[in-house]
Design a protein around this motif. Structure first.
Motif, PDB file in Angstrom:
ATOM      1  N   ALA A 194      41.278  32.283  43.001  1.00 39.62           N
ATOM      2  CA  ALA A 194      40.348  33.243  43.611  1.00 39.62           C
ATOM      3  C   ALA A 194      39.240  32.334  44.039  1.00 39.62           C
ATOM      4  N   ALA A 197      40.021  33.728  47.920  1.00 40.64           N
ATOM      5  CA  ALA A 197      39.262  35.125  47.432  1.00 40.64           C
ATOM      6  C   ALA A 197      38.032  35.478  48.000  1.00 40.64           C
ATOM      7  N   ILE A 198      37.073  33.859  47.037  1.00 38.17           N
ATOM      8  CA  ILE A 198      35.712  34.334  47.480  1.00 38.17           C
ATOM      9  C   ILE A 198      35.600  33.338  49.041  1.00 38.17           C
TER      10      ILE A 198
END
Length: 299
Positions: A194, A197-198
């Motif tokens: 995550a 992903a950001i």
């Protein structure tokens, strides 16, 4: 955090407090329940206090020689007796705590810093970086640790500082491989995915996610490593490669007194018992930390 509730019968507000919880607080609570581990912690605190206050509580100057009082047995004048140069053994043992704790703590700190850095790089980036770092670790681990330490000190020259460097170097692979294994398991976790992903940079992931989640095994191993470092420093001192005279290093004191084991056993007993108690204290504390901080040990 307080939760406000209304008592319908009395019409008065009833406040109940929720206990604040966290991984470090829970670990401390679990550690306090381990009586043996608490004994180890108390012993370590006692040794630290002795090391800090050695100039105040030592009855004599550890360098002061009185040849007329050489090899005197324990008495009220000299509670631990005297050595072959008439120096007060109690004063030398008290000052020796400074050297042993200093070498143990700072050598392990150096090993942790370098081992953690190399382990994170090897585990996170992998490929050729991992191959080179892992092969360096394998080469260092191929030698018996004490022999490698002797070789390093022989190259650098016998001194307490060089002994510290040698102990730090030979223990780097221990922490490096530990951190590498931890990073390999962490980088496949969902929160790392995550973070990527950001758009979080690798440096941010390493500092904010990987490193904090790798601290538990590092702390436990570091505590146990201090005990090992103290033994290694004493071994180098015994061989004449560590602290040099007149420094009151426990291993050097054992080396200087080995010829008096039968005629003046107190010259060997008190430094030896000091090493044993210090190492025992750190081992007890390390075992307690492992039990308290490892979730697999909790029921």
């Amino acid at each position: 955090m307080a939760q406000l509730m209304t008592n319908i019968n009395n019409g008065n507000p009833l406040i109940t407090e929720e206990k604040v919880s966290g991984p470090w607080r829970d670990a401390w609570k679990a550690y306090r329940k381990n009586k043996i581990a608490m004994i180890g912690l108390i012993m370590i605190v006692l040794f630290i206090v002795i090391a800090i206050l050695a100039p105040l509580i030592a009855p004599y100057d550890y360098k002061a020689q009185e040849l007329s009082s050489r090899l005197k047995p324990p008495s009220w004048a000299h509670l631990f007796g005297t050595d072959d140069l008439g120096r007060d053994l109690l004063s030398r043992v008290l000052y020796g705590a400074r050297i042993s704790l200093w070498v143990g703590a700072f050598s392990v700190l150096g090993s942790i810093i370098m081992g953690t850095l190399l382990g994170i790089l090897a585990g996170y980036y992998g490929r050729w970086i991992d191959m080179i770092i892992s092969r360096v670790f394998d080469i260092l681990l191929a030698f018996p640790s004490i022999l490698l330490a002797i070789a390093i000190v022989a190259i650098l020259g016998p001194s307490l500082q060089n002994a510290l460097y040698a102990i730090a170097i030979i223990n780097i692979p221990t922490y490096g491989r530990l951190v590498r294994a931890r990073v390999l398991s962490l980088k496949s976790e969902e929160f790392i995915t995550a973070a990527r992903a950001i758009g979080m940079k690798n440096s941010g992931i390493l500092i904010r996610h990987i490193l904090p989640n790798s601290l538990t095994p590092i702390i436990v191993q570091g505590t146990l490593g201090i005990a090992t470092a103290i033994i290694e420093a004493a071994a180098l001192g015994f061989l004449g490669l560590g602290a040099q005279p007149p420094a009151p290093e426990w291993g050097k004191m054992l080396s200087d007194s080995r010829q008096f084991i039968q005629t003046a056993p107190w010259t060997v007993i008190f430094p030896g018992v000091s090493i044993m108690l210090t190492v025992l204290a750190f081992n007890l504390m390390g075992d307690g930390l492992r039990d308290a901080m490892d979730p697999r040990m909790k029921s």
